[in-house]
Write a protein that holds these residues in place. Structure first.
Motif, PDB file in Angstrom:
ATOM      1  N   UNK A  80       0.852  -1.187   0.000  1.00  0.00           N
ATOM      2  CA  UNK A  80       0.000   0.000   0.000  1.00  0.00           C
ATOM      3  C   UNK A  80       0.889   1.238   0.000  1.00  0.00           C
ATOM      4  N   UNK A  81       0.447   2.274  -0.751  1.00  0.00           N
ATOM      5  CA  UNK A  81       1.201   3.531  -0.768  1.00  0.00           C
ATOM      6  C   UNK A  81       0.279   4.677  -1.160  1.00  0.00           C
ATOM      7  N   UNK A  82       0.223   5.709  -0.301  1.00  0.00           N
ATOM      8  CA  UNK A  82      -0.555   6.909  -0.598  1.00  0.00           C
ATOM      9  C   UNK A  82       0.259   7.837  -1.495  1.00  0.00           C
ATOM     10  N   UNK A  83      -0.440   8.542  -2.391  1.00  0.00           N
ATOM     11  CA  UNK A  83       0.202   9.580  -3.173  1.00  0.00           C
ATOM     12  C   UNK A  83       0.682  10.676  -2.219  1.00  0.00           C
ATOM     13  N   UNK A  84       1.703  11.421  -2.610  1.00  0.00           N
ATOM     14  CA  UNK A  84       2.338  12.370  -1.693  1.00  0.00           C
ATOM     15  C   UNK A  84       1.333  13.354  -1.119  1.00  0.00           C
ATOM     16  N   UNK A  85       0.488  13.924  -1.954  1.00  0.00           N
ATOM     17  CA  UNK A  85      -0.546  14.849  -1.484  1.00  0.00           C
ATOM     18  C   UNK A  85      -1.873  14.439  -2.093  1.00  0.00           C
TER      19      UNK A  85
END
Length: 514
Positions: A243-248
């Motif tokens: 899992x990885x969220x976009x920076x903003x």
């Protein structure tokens, strides 16, 4: 016969040494008797009972002719300190007295055998005392005026010690001290979390949303409101691997065990896109602006440009086994990857989000186990920190400009994750066997600040809150724990930083997800 007795009596009267049984009472005796009589009358009127030690003192005063002529009051007589026989060491006292008596005699007999710190005799005496557990006899007490407290049972926990161990003072560069709570601030249940060292199943977004994969489902926890939502539930046999969220923003990338990268708009709970390219599970994901970089068990690393219909922008080689760690540097100049082949590769990045070459710029091969824990220093953007698995157990620091090793620290346990603090020059590491702890290190000295314990199994994942104050950890014991370990200095927080004054425009304004 009577005349003879009379002469003997007369002789006794004339002899100075003879006992005079009759005569005037001495002056000191008169004054003492008068004062004692007055004291007895006062005591009888006030119903005060004299203590035994006072009696002994009075009797002694009667027999002492040189007693000072002062009025004796009842309040001057106190209790005597009587040593406790059960705790007094009379054998030691006897030994010390004999030692002082024999000291001069031994020096006269043989000066060559004089007791010194380095003499054999002194060494034998020290060994004897150590075997008797007496320690330094010169510091031992001979008389004890109270009994020693009994030893506490093994299961006893001192409540005062627990209170003072809740917060540990830690000094930092300002010279003041801050306190790190040793217990987690909050504990959440994480049932069915997959106990796999090579997966990355936890991330914290800039919108304060925590995403976690549990079993074949992905959940979202709003740390502000406490609300929990289920984002997706896969079919039996499928599950999320990274899992990885976009920076903003609120875009979440999910890599699953089928080798597919999915993009989800978590504000609308809607899947936006599916991107293929890998032949096996995707255990690592990271973002560089609009580029989503994925690492797979097939050893490949792909750049996905989410703005383009043909999303596959580049493919990187360098690992012969599963890629389990991926991190872009804070200035996006370098990309670091860690694999099950014990290698760390550093790739040169470009402003567009891709890499200049498919081959790594530096190949770091000094770890002895798989490398999953990667972290870039926020204030020294060329410093890379890596952590090895069970056979390695080391945290290493690298200079990405030339690929040189700066420092290596043996942590004595498996390194599962690494994070840098935003408020302090400190680093936190998550570990497995044997203590399953989180350790905070001071950089660059790598002095251990504190160990945070609570997990009963290895700590697999860590994520940092958007404000940088709180760390969330996920363990194989199926719990999520929040640690308030990086609270900023209140004095330093009053000073506005240059970065906070310049607000960055949102990436999502210029990003079109197809």
């Amino acid at each position: 016969m009577s005349q003879f007795n009379y002469l003997n009596d007369l002789k006794d009267l004339k002899t100075i040494d003879g006992g005079i049984t009759r005569g005037p009472v001495p002056r000191w005796q008169k004054k003492l008797d008068a004062s004692l009589t007055a004291n007895r009358s006062v005591l009888s009127q006030s119903n005060v009972t004299t203590k035994t030690p006072a009696k002994l003192n009075l009797d002694k005063a009667r027999k002492t002719p040189n007693h000072k002529e002062k009025t004796i009051s009842a309040d001057r007589f106190g209790d005597r300190f009587i040593p406790s026989r059960s705790t007094s060491n009379f054998d030691l006292g006897h030994y010390l007295l004999r030692k002082e008596d024999n000291k001069d005699k031994e020096e006269c007999e043989d000066k060559a055998e004089e007791t010194t710190a380095n003499s054999p005799k002194s060494d034998r005496e020290k060994l004897l005392l150590d075997s008797l557990q007496m320690g330094d006899i010169n510091t031992q007490r001979i008389f004890c005026y109270q009994n020693k407290a009994p030893a506490a049972p093994e299961s006893h926990v001192n409540p005062i010690r627990v209170v003072y161990s809740m917060k540990t003072p830690v000094s930092h560069k300002s010279g003041a001290t801050r306190y790190i709570p040793t217990s987690s601030d909050r504990i959440l249940d994480a049932p069915d979390i997959i106990n796999d060292y090579y997966l990355n199943l936890l991330d914290w977004s800039s919108q304060n949303i925590v995403s976690v994969a549990l079993g074949n489902s992905v959940y979202l926890w709003n740390s502000t409101t406490g609300a929990i939502e289920q984002l997706i539930e896969y079919d039996e046999g499928d599950h999320a691997c990274s899992l990885a969220w976009i920076t903003e923003g609120h875009i979440l990338a999910i890599g699953n065990n089928a080798g597919i990268v999915e993009l989800w708009d978590c504000s609308k709970m809607k899947r936006l896109r599916v991107m293929t390219g890998h032949s096996s599970r995707i255990g690592a994901l990271t973002w560089n602006s609009f580029i989503a970089t994925s690492g797979s068990r097939d050893g490949s690393i792909l750049h996905h440009d989410v703005r383009q219909r043909e999303h596959r922008a580049a493919s990187l080689s360098g690992h012969s086994q599963e890629v389990c760690g991926l991190k872009w540097s804070t200035d996006y100049k370098y990309l670091a990857s860690g694999g099950n082949d014990n290698l760390v590769n550093i790739y040169q990045g470009v402003p567009g989000g891709s890499t200049t070459h498919n081959e790594p710029l530096h190949v770091l091969n000094q770890h002895q186990a798989a490398v999953r824990a990667l972290a870039w220093c926020p204030w020294q953007t060329n410093i890379l920190t890596t952590g090895g698995g069970t056979a390695d157990r080391c945290i290493k620091f690298w200079n990405a400009n030339n690929g040189s090793l700066i420092n290596s620290v043996d942590t004595k346990s498996q390194v599962c994750a690494l994070l840098w603090s935003k408020s302090y020059k400190e680093l936190i590491s998550a570990h497995g066997y044997a203590n399953n702890q989180l350790t905070i290190w001071r950089y660059p000295s790598m002095v251990k600040q504190i160990e945070l314990t609570g997990h009963t199994s290895r700590v697999l994942h860590m994520a940092l809150s958007p404000d940088g104050n709180t760390v969330i950890s996920a363990g194989a014991d199926e719990t999520l724990r929040l640690w308030n370990c990086f609270t900023p200095d209140p004095v330093a927080s009053k000073k506005p930083s240059a970065a906070s004054c310049k607000a960055k425009p949102s990436i999502l304004r210029s990003t079109s997800l197809r």
